[in-house]
Design a protein around this motif. Sequence first.
Motif, PDB file in Angstrom:
ATOM      1  N   LYS A  17       0.877  -1.170   0.174  1.00  0.00           N
ATOM      2  CA  LYS A  17      -0.507   0.019   0.457  1.00  0.00           C
ATOM      3  C   LYS A  17       0.718   1.490  -0.444  1.00  0.00           C
ATOM      4  N   LEU A  18       2.172   1.100   0.759  1.00  0.00           N
ATOM      5  CA  LEU A  18       2.753   2.638   0.994  1.00  0.00           C
ATOM      6  C   LEU A  18       3.534   2.648  -1.260  1.00  0.00           C
ATOM      7  N   LEU A  19       3.939   1.654  -1.556  1.00  0.00           N
ATOM      8  CA  LEU A  19       4.479   1.235  -2.362  1.00  0.00           C
ATOM      9  C   LEU A  19       3.648   1.931  -3.910  1.00  0.00           C
ATOM     10  N   ALA A  20       2.466   1.403  -3.304  1.00  0.00           N
ATOM     11  CA  ALA A  20       1.778   2.137  -4.413  1.00  0.00           C
ATOM     12  C   ALA A  20       0.775   3.530  -4.029  1.00  0.00           C
ATOM     13  N   GLU A  21       0.903   4.166  -3.266  1.00  0.00           N
ATOM     14  CA  GLU A  21       0.857   5.351  -2.534  1.00  0.00           C
ATOM     15  C   GLU A  21       1.996   6.337  -3.006  1.00  0.00           C
ATOM     16  N   THR A  22       2.867   6.138  -3.602  1.00  0.00           N
ATOM     17  CA  THR A  22       3.812   6.294  -4.292  1.00  0.00           C
ATOM     18  C   THR A  22       4.538   6.302  -6.013  1.00  0.00           C
ATOM     19  N   ASP A  23       4.725   7.709  -6.489  1.00  0.00           N
ATOM     20  CA  ASP A  23       5.255   7.458  -7.675  1.00  0.00           C
ATOM     21  C   ASP A  23       7.103   7.301  -8.026  1.00  0.00           C
ATOM     22  N   HIS A  24       7.821   7.435  -6.773  1.00  0.00           N
ATOM     23  CA  HIS A  24       9.418   7.208  -7.251  1.00  0.00           C
ATOM     24  C   HIS A  24       9.635   6.228  -6.368  1.00  0.00           C
ATOM     25  N   GLY A  25       8.750   5.580  -5.324  1.00  0.00           N
ATOM     26  CA  GLY A  25       9.425   4.545  -4.552  1.00  0.00           C
ATOM     27  C   GLY A  25       9.541   4.881  -3.287  1.00  0.00           C
ATOM     28  N   LEU A  26      10.025   3.729  -2.344  1.00  0.00           N
ATOM     29  CA  LEU A  26      11.142   3.995  -0.743  1.00  0.00           C
ATOM     30  C   LEU A  26      11.639   3.755  -0.673  1.00  0.00           C
ATOM     31  N   THR A  27      13.059   3.639  -0.083  1.00  0.00           N
ATOM     32  CA  THR A  27      13.800   3.356   0.575  1.00  0.00           C
ATOM     33  C   THR A  27      13.694   2.048   1.532  1.00  0.00           C
ATOM     34  N   VAL A  28      14.787   1.342   2.334  1.00  0.00           N
ATOM     35  CA  VAL A  28      14.585   0.041   2.775  1.00  0.00           C
ATOM     36  C   VAL A  28      13.791   1.084   4.377  1.00  0.00           C
ATOM     37  N   THR A  29      15.223   2.412   4.534  1.00  0.00           N
ATOM     38  CA  THR A  29      14.803   3.381   6.164  1.00  0.00           C
ATOM     39  C   THR A  29      13.202   3.802   5.559  1.00  0.00           C
ATOM     40  N   GLU A  30      13.107   4.506   4.765  1.00  0.00           N
ATOM     41  CA  GLU A  30      11.887   4.910   4.547  1.00  0.00           C
ATOM     42  C   GLU A  30      10.120   4.669   4.723  1.00  0.00           C
ATOM     43  N   LEU A  31      10.778   2.969   4.478  1.00  0.00           N
ATOM     44  CA  LEU A  31       9.630   2.101   5.059  1.00  0.00           C
ATOM     45  C   LEU A  31       9.586   1.514   6.303  1.00  0.00           C
TER      46      LEU A  31
END
Length: 214
Positions: A17-31
């Motif tokens: 869900k978190l990844l689906a809400e962003t266009d630029h992706g997320l790092t391990v730290t951000e997740l």
Amino acid sequence: MTAETSQTLDRGLRVLKLLAETDHGLTVTELSKQLGVNRTVVYRLLATLEQHALVRRDAGGRARVGMGVLGLGRQVHPLVREAALPALRSLAEDVGATAHLTVVDGNDALAVAVVEPSWTDYHVAYRTGFRHALDRGAAGRAILTGRCKDINDEDGYVLTHGELEAGASGAAAPLPRDCGIEGSVGVVMLNETVPPDIGPRVLRAAQEVADVLR
């Protein structure tokens, strides 16, 4: 979390869900920060999701939704179609025009459910599986409108004429964002202009479809 639920599965679904809400992706730290868990847990979740092609990581290490999600999404279409048919059938019969539910498929608008009126002498032939660019036709334009503003802004629906078929007019309204499907409900008719009562009726049908999808 309750005794009947899986914490690991819950976290994996939250990652998607978190990844689906962003266009630029997320790092391990951000997740890790957003989930409230340590980086080791995130690495394990991503590795598992990657094995199923639900997540991919780019060269910079940012995680994004993977292509495997598209396969799951295709299986959802029949369920969405079945749920939407009563509202579409009512819409088609009320206004005497072909009603449709259209969803996003990549950069296209894809018709996943179509209902033709039973009592008219003629109507536009609009088939399930028909696709077109999002920036053409009432259905696609309504979806783009739904991305930019709340459904209650201005009229809440889009009217077009002759963009997909000469002589045909369309009206469509985006599905509310909270229904879980990015799409629109609309009608297409062989009129030079859309009668003034059609837009509000299409808007109501979009709400009816959203209600059964929630």
